[in-house]
Design a protein around this motif. Structure first.
Motif, PDB file in Angstrom:
ATOM      1  N   CYS A 265       0.868  -1.178   0.000  1.00  0.00           N
ATOM      2  CA  CYS A 265       0.000   0.000   0.000  1.00  0.00           C
ATOM      3  C   CYS A 265       0.896   1.217   0.000  1.00  0.00           C
ATOM      4  N   CYS A 266       0.789   2.023  -1.041  1.00  0.00           N
ATOM      5  CA  CYS A 266       1.677   3.171  -1.215  1.00  0.00           C
ATOM      6  C   CYS A 266       0.853   4.453  -1.175  1.00  0.00           C
TER       7      CYS A 266
ATOM      8  N   CYS B 268      -2.320   1.924  -4.653  1.00  0.00           N
ATOM      9  CA  CYS B 268      -1.527   3.147  -4.726  1.00  0.00           C
ATOM     10  C   CYS B 268      -2.405   4.390  -4.689  1.00  0.00           C
TER      11      CYS B 268
ATOM     12  N   ASN C 215       4.623   8.680  -7.953  1.00  0.00           N
ATOM     13  CA  ASN C 215       5.289   7.454  -7.563  1.00  0.00           C
ATOM     14  C   ASN C 215       5.646   6.637  -8.803  1.00  0.00           C
TER      15      ASN C 215
ATOM     16  N   LEU D 215      -4.573   1.823  -8.975  1.00  0.00           N
ATOM     17  CA  LEU D 215      -4.282   3.234  -8.754  1.00  0.00           C
ATOM     18  C   LEU D 215      -5.590   3.944  -8.418  1.00  0.00           C
TER      19      LEU D 215
ATOM     20  N   CYS E  31      -4.994   8.755  -8.179  1.00  0.00           N
ATOM     21  CA  CYS E  31      -3.570   9.119  -8.209  1.00  0.00           C
ATOM     22  C   CYS E  31      -3.306  10.132  -9.318  1.00  0.00           C
TER      23      CYS E  31
ATOM     24  N   TYR F 224       1.752   9.094 -12.071  1.00  0.00           N
ATOM     25  CA  TYR F 224       2.477   7.840 -11.848  1.00  0.00           C
ATOM     26  C   TYR F 224       3.241   7.439 -13.104  1.00  0.00           C
TER      27      TYR F 224
END
Length: 907
Positions: A497-498, A519, A524, A541, A544, A547
Motif C-alpha cells: 500500500c503506497c 496506490c 510514484n 491506482l 492518483c 504515476y
C-alpha cells in the motif's frame, strides 16, 4: 482531553452476494457517484482502503470519542449504544461488558446538558454513578431501550452505568473489615461480592488475602479509587469485574502485592499520576494492566500472564518507569504501546522487563549502537535514535516487533517478527534501511508512517491477520521518497500500500493477497513489479496522479489485473507504457493520441484512451481488468468488434463525446457497456450477455443513440439509464434479464421499436419526466412478449396500451420486430396464403411481395423506392381482384397492410 486508545475485542462480519446487491442498487435507485464512476455493484467493486496517519492506532471496538452532540458505538461486544447531547460536549464513550463509561465535559461553556441514551435493554433499571459510587441515580429505560437524564457540565465528569448496584464504602463500613484510625489501615476480614470504594486518602487498604468477587461475569469495579492521594492498596484479590482495580484522576498512590484475574481490565489506571505498582499479579483478564492518559507512574516487578489480549498496555501516556516486570503467555500482545505524540514515548523502560522470558529493549537517544542476537531481545523500541543497527532478532507476541519513533539513519536487518500487531513499524523516522527481514502472521507487516527516504530491500511480509483493507504486507502512509526493491508480500489483505509522493517500487512481488499493489498519491514510480494470483486487484491506482509504470507484470488476479479509478483529469495523467502486461499481453495506455488505429496486431490485454481524438480500437479480446476498454475525455473515436469479458466494466466511456461503439460483444462483466457523463455517442449492434448489468447510461449522459443492440440473460438490468436525458433507444432487444429496462431520474428519452422479451420485469421508471415509449403510427412503440393481443384491426399494433410502473407504451406491437418492413411483408404473405387463391393469382401477388423484400434486403443500395413501387403494384393487383377472387373485406385488409408499409418507408 481524551487521547490514546483502549484495546477491546471485536466481533462480527458481513458477507454480501454480488448479484443480489447489484440488483438492489439498481432497482431501489441508489444515487450514482458524483463523478463518472458507476454505482457500486456489491462485491464487484473493491472497498477503498482507509488510512489513518499513524498506522499503529486503529480504532478500538466499543469506543468512540470526539466533540459534538451525537455519538454512536457500533462495534461493542456488550451494547451498541448511541448518545445524544443537547449541548456540544467533549466525550469519550465506552461500552464494555456490563458497563457503559462516559467521560464528559463542556465543549462550548454550557453549564448543563440533556443526555439521551439509546440501545440499552428495554424497560430495564440501570444504576448510574457520577465520579464515585456515592452518587447513585437509577435510570429506567422505556420499551425501546431509551433513557434521558440531566448532566452537569460545570466541570469534567466520569459517569458509569451498570445493571447492578451494590457497593461497600471504606473506611466507614466495618461490616467487612476493621479500621485503625491511628495507623489509618483498613483490614479486610471477609470475602466480598460487591464493589469496594475507598472514600479517603492517606490510608492503607490491606486485603489480608481476602477475595473480592463480582457477580458478573463482568460488572463494575472491584476496588474503586477516584481523585484520592496517598492510598496504598495491598494483598487483595479481585475477580469477575469489568475493572478489577480502578484508579481515576488519582496521584501518589501505591498498589502492591495484589492479584487481579478474570476481569476485563485487571488493573486500570486512568488520568492519574505518580502511581506505583509493585509486585502485583494479573492473569486471565482481557488486559492485565492498562495505563491510559496517565503520567509519571512506576511499574516494578509486576507479573502479567495469560491475559487474553494484552499483558501491559501503555496508551496515550508519558514518563512511566518500568523495571523488572514479567509478561508471558498473553493472548495477543505481552507488551503493547499506543501513542501519537513525542511525549507518549518518553519513558524509562529497561531490559529487566521481559516478554516470554526475553528482555524488552526500549532504547532512547542512542547513537550508533548495535543490537543483535546476543541481546536476546523479545521486543525492540528505538526512540529518538540515530545510526543504530537492529539485526538477527526473533520477535513475537507484542504490539510491535520493532518500532522506530523519530529514529533516523538506522538499519533493521534479518529480523523475524511474527504474531505482533505490527511486525516492523517506522513512525516519523527517515533515511533508515530495512534489509532481508521476515514478518509473518502479524496484524500488519511492515508499516511506514510519516517517514521519508527509507530503503526497503529483500523483505518478506506475509499472512497479515487483520481483516481491515487499510493494512497489509508493506504499507506506506503519508510517507515520501522511499524506495522498495525486491520485497515480497504474500497472503495479506493488501500486499503493498503506497500512500505518499515520489516513492519508488522496483522489482517487488505481490501474490495471493486480496490486493497486490494499492496506490494513492502522486509521482510514484512502479517498475518491474509482479502481481499474481491476488484475489482482488493486481495493481490498483486510486485517485492518483503522475504515476510512472514500466515493466510491471499482472497475471491471474481474481477480479482485475489492472485497475485505475478516478474522477478528475489529473487522476488519469500517468505515463504507462506497453512494457506493462496483463496475463502476458501489453497494457495500452494512450494519452493525447490523434487518429491512431489499435487492432488485433497490438495483442493488447487492456486499453485506456485518455484525452484522445479520432482513434480506432478494434478486433481485440480483453478480459480480467477493471475495464476492458476505457475512454476518458476521448472524442470522435470508434470501438469496433471488441470482445470484453470478466471485467468490472467491459467497455467504459466517461466524459467523452461523438464516439461510435459497434459490433462489440461483452459478457460476464459487472457492467457490459457503461457511459458516464458522455454525450452524442452511438451504440449500434453491440451484444451484452450474462453480465450483472448489460448497458448503462448514467451521470447526465445525453443525446446518445442506442440502436440494434442486444442485452440477453443478464443478472440485473438489460438497459439501464440513470439521470440521463434526451437519449434515443431504437431497434434494441432486451431479453431474459431480471429487469428489461430501468430509467431512474431520467427525462425526455425516446424508446421505440425495441423488443422486450421474457424479462422477469419488463420495464420500470422511477422519477424523471418527459420520457416517451412510442412514436405516432406507423412507427408505433415496442414489442412486449407478455402483451401480444388483441389486434382487432390487423394493423400489427395491440389495441390496448402496455402499462408498466412509471410509464406506458400506447402503441405496442403484436410481434417481435413488427415495425420492420420485412416482418410486415412476411405477415402479408402469410395472409395471402391463408386465402387459398388460384395459383396464378397467388403467384402474381407473391412475386410482387418478394420483389419488395428483395429491394429492402439489398444492403448495397437504398431501395426503398423500388420496394414502394412493388408494394404499389401489389395494391393494384389486389384491388383488381377485390370482390372477384378475393373477398372485399380481405382485400381491404391486404391493401391497408401494404399501405402501412409504404407509409413507414416514406416517413
Amino acid at each position: 482531553m481524551f487521547s490514546g486508545n483502549r484495546t477491546m475485542r471485536n466481533l462480527g462480519g458481513t458477507h454480501r452476494c454480488v448479484a443480489t446487491l447489484a440488483l438492489l442498487w439498481l432497482l431501489l435507485g441508489v444515487p450514482t457517484a458524483s463523478g463518472q464512476d458507476p454505482p457500486p455493484l456489491g462485491d464487484l467493486i473493491l472497498p477503498v482502503p482507509e488510512d489513518p496517519d499513524v498506522l499503529e492506532e486503529p480504532h478500538q471496538p466499543g469506543t468512540i470519542e470526539g466533540t459534538g452532540t451525537e455519538f454512536a458505538v457500533t462495534d461493542s461486544e456488550y451494547l451498541n449504544v448511541t448518545l445524544q447531547s443537547t449541548e456540544p460536549v467533549e466525550l469519550r464513550l465506552e461500552s464494555v461488558p456490563e458497563m457503559i463509561v462516559i467521560r464528559i465535559q463542556a465543549a462550548e461553556g454550557a453549564a448543563a446538558t440533556q443526555i439521551t441514551l439509546d440501545g440499552l435493554a428495554p424497560s430495564t433499571t440501570y444504576y448510574m454513578y457520577q465520579d464515585d459510587y456515592h452518587n447513585l441515580t437509577t435510570l429506567l429505560t422505556d420499551d425501546s431501550g431509551v433513557c434521558t437524564y440531566a448532566q452537569d457540565l460545570a466541570e469534567p465528569h466520569i459517569v458509569f452505568i451498570q445493571p447492578r448496584a451494590s457497593t461497600k464504602f471504606i473506611p466507614t463500613d466495618t461490616t467487612i473489615g476493621t479500621w485503625n484510625p491511628y495507623d489509618r489501615v483498613y483490614t479486610l476480614n471477609a470475602n466480598v461480592s460487591e464493589t469496594i470504594q475507598i472514600d479517603e486518602g492517606n490510608l492503607t487498604f490491606d486485603g489480608n488475602g481476602k477475595t473480592i468477587t463480582g457477580s458478573g461475569p463482568y460488572s463494575g469495579s472491584g476496588v474503586y479509587l477516584n481523585g484520592k492521594t496517598g492510598v496504598t492498596i495491598t494483598n487483595v484479590t479481585v475477580a469477575n469485574f469489568t475493572y478489577g482495580l480502578a484508579l481515576r484522576n488519582c496521584s501518589n498512590n501505591t498498589l502492591t502485592a495484589n492479584t487481579a484475574s478474570d476481569n476485563i481490565f485487571g488493573i486500570d489506571i486512568d488520568f492519574s499520576q505518580a502511581i506505583t505498582l509493585t509486585g502485583n499479579t494479573v492473569s486471565d483478564n482481557s488486559i492485565g494492566i492498562c495505563l491510559y492518559a496517565s503520567t509519571g507512574n512506576t511499574l516494578t516487578a509486576n507479573t502479567a500472564t495469560n491475559n487474553s489480549t494484552t499483558g501491559i498496555l501503555l496508551s496515550g501516556s508519558s514518563n512511566h518507569v518500568l523495571t523488572g516486570n514479567s509478561m508471558s503467555g498473553n493472548g495477543r500482545y505481552n507488551f503493547d504501546f499506543q501513542g501519537e505524540a513525542d511525549a507518549h514515548y518518553a519513558h524509562d523502560i529497561n531490559t529487566s522487563n521481559t516478554v516470554d522470558g526475553k528482555p524488552l529493549y526500549y532504547v532512547v537517544g542512542d547513537v550508533g549502537g548495535v543490537y543483535d542476537a546476543s541481546t536476546y531481545a523479545g521486543v525492540f523500541y528505538a526512540i529518538s535514535c540515530d545510526g543504530i543497527t537492529i539485526k538477527d532478532l526473533t520477535l513475537t507476541g507484542n504490539g510491535a516487533g520493532v518500532r522506530l519513533w523519530n529514529t533516523h539513519n538506522s538499519t533493521i536487518e534479518n529480523v523475524t517478527a511474527s504474531n505482533n500487531r505490527s511486525g516492523i513499524g517506522l513512525h516519523k523516522s527517515d533515511n533508515n534501511t530495512l534489509i532481508a527481514n521476515t514478518v509473518s502472521n502479524n496484524e500488519h507487516g511492515i508499516t511506514l508512517s510519516l517517514s521519508d527516504g527509507n530503503v526497503l530491500t529483500g523483505n518478506i511480509a506475509s499472512d497479515s491477520t487483520t481483516a481491515a483493507t487499510n493494512y497489509g504486507g508493506i504499507h506506506l502512509s503519508n510517507s515520501h521518497w522511499n524506495t522498495l526493491t525486491g520485497n515480497t508480500a504474500l497472503d495479506n489483505p493488501t500486499g503493498f500500500c503506497c500512500r505518499g509522493a515520489n516513492n519508488s517500487l522496483i522489482g517487488n512481488t505481490a501474490s495471493n493477497n486480496a490486493t497486490g499493489f494499492y496506490c494513492v498519491g502522486t509521482s510514484n514510480v512502479l517498475t518491474g513489479n509482479t502481481a499474481t494470483n491476488n484475489s482482488g486487484a493486481g495493481i490498483w491506482l486510486q485517485s492518483c496522479s503522475a504515476y510512472v509504470l514500466t515493466g510491471n507484470s499482472m497475471s491471474g488476479n481474481g477480479r482485475y489485473n489492472f485497475y485505475i479509478q478516478g474522477e478528475a483529469d489529473a487522476h488519469y495523467a500517468h505515463d504507462i507504457d506497453t512494457t506493462n502486461t496483463v496475463d502476458g499481453k501489453p497494457v495500452y495506455y494512450l494519452v493525447n493520441d490523434v487518429g491512431g488505429v489499435y487492432d488485433s496486431s497490438t495483442n493488447a490485454g487492456v486499453l485506456y484512451a485518455i484525452s484522445c481524438d479520432g482513434i480506432t480500437i478494434k478486433d481485440l479480446t480483453l478480459s480480467g481488468n477493471r475495464a476492458g476498454v476505457r475512454l476518458w475525455n476521448t472524442h470522435n473515436s470508434t470501438i469496433e468488434n471488441v470482445t470484453a469479458s470478466n471485467n468490472t466494466i467491459g467497455i467504459w466511456v466517461s466524459s467523452s463525446t461523438g464516439n461510435v461503439l459497434t459490433g462489440n460483444a461483452t459478457s460476464y462483466n459487472g457492467i457490459g457497456i457503461g457511459l458516464g457523463a458522455s454525450d452524442a455517442n452511438t451504440l449500434a449492434g453491440n451484444s451484452a450477455s450474462n453480465n450483472s448489468l448489460a448497458i448503462m447510461l448514467y451521470s447526465s449522459s445525453s443525446g446518445n443513440t442506442l440502436t440494434g443492440n442486444t442485452a440477453d440473460s443478464n443478472e440485473g438490468v438489460g438497459l439501464y439509464l440513470s439521470e440521463a436525458a434526451a437519449n434515443t433507444l431504437n431497434g434494441n432487444t432486451s431479453s431474459n434479464n431480471e429487469l428489461g429496462m430501468h430509467m431512474r431520474l431520467c427525462s425526455d428519452n425516446q424508446t421505440w421499436n425495441n423488443n422486450f422479451i421474457n424479462n422477469a420485469t419488463q420495464a420500470l421508471v422511477t422519477g424523471g419526466s418527459g420520457n416517451v415509449f412510442n412514436l405516432p403510427s406507423p412507427i408505433g412503440g415496442n414489442y412486449w412478449s407478455d402483451w401480444t393481443g388483441p389486434d382487432s384491426d390487423g394493423d400489427g399494433i395491440v389495441d390496448v396500451p402496455y402499462a408498466f410502473t412509471g410509464g406506458q407504451d400506447n402503441l405496442p406491437w403484436v410481434v417481435q420486430d413488427g415495425w420492420m418492413p420485412q416482418t410486415m411483408i412476411e405477415q402479408i404473405i402469410s395472409d395471402v396464403l391463408a386465402l387459398n387463391l388460384q395459383n396464378g393469382i397467388e403467384n402474381s401477388l407473391d412475386s410482387k411481395l418478394d420483389a419488395a423484400q428483395q429491394a429492402l434486403d439489398d444492403l448495397n443500395n437504398s431501395n426503398n423506392v423500388a420496394a414502394i413501387n412493388a408494394l404499389g403494384a401489389f395494391i393494384n393487383a389486389v384491388q383488381a381482384q377485390s370482390g372477384v377472387h378475393i373477398p372485399a373485406d380481405d382485400a381491404n385488409a391486404l391493401i391497408a397492410a401494404a399501405q402501412q408499409i409504404i407509409d413507414l418507408l416514406s416517413s
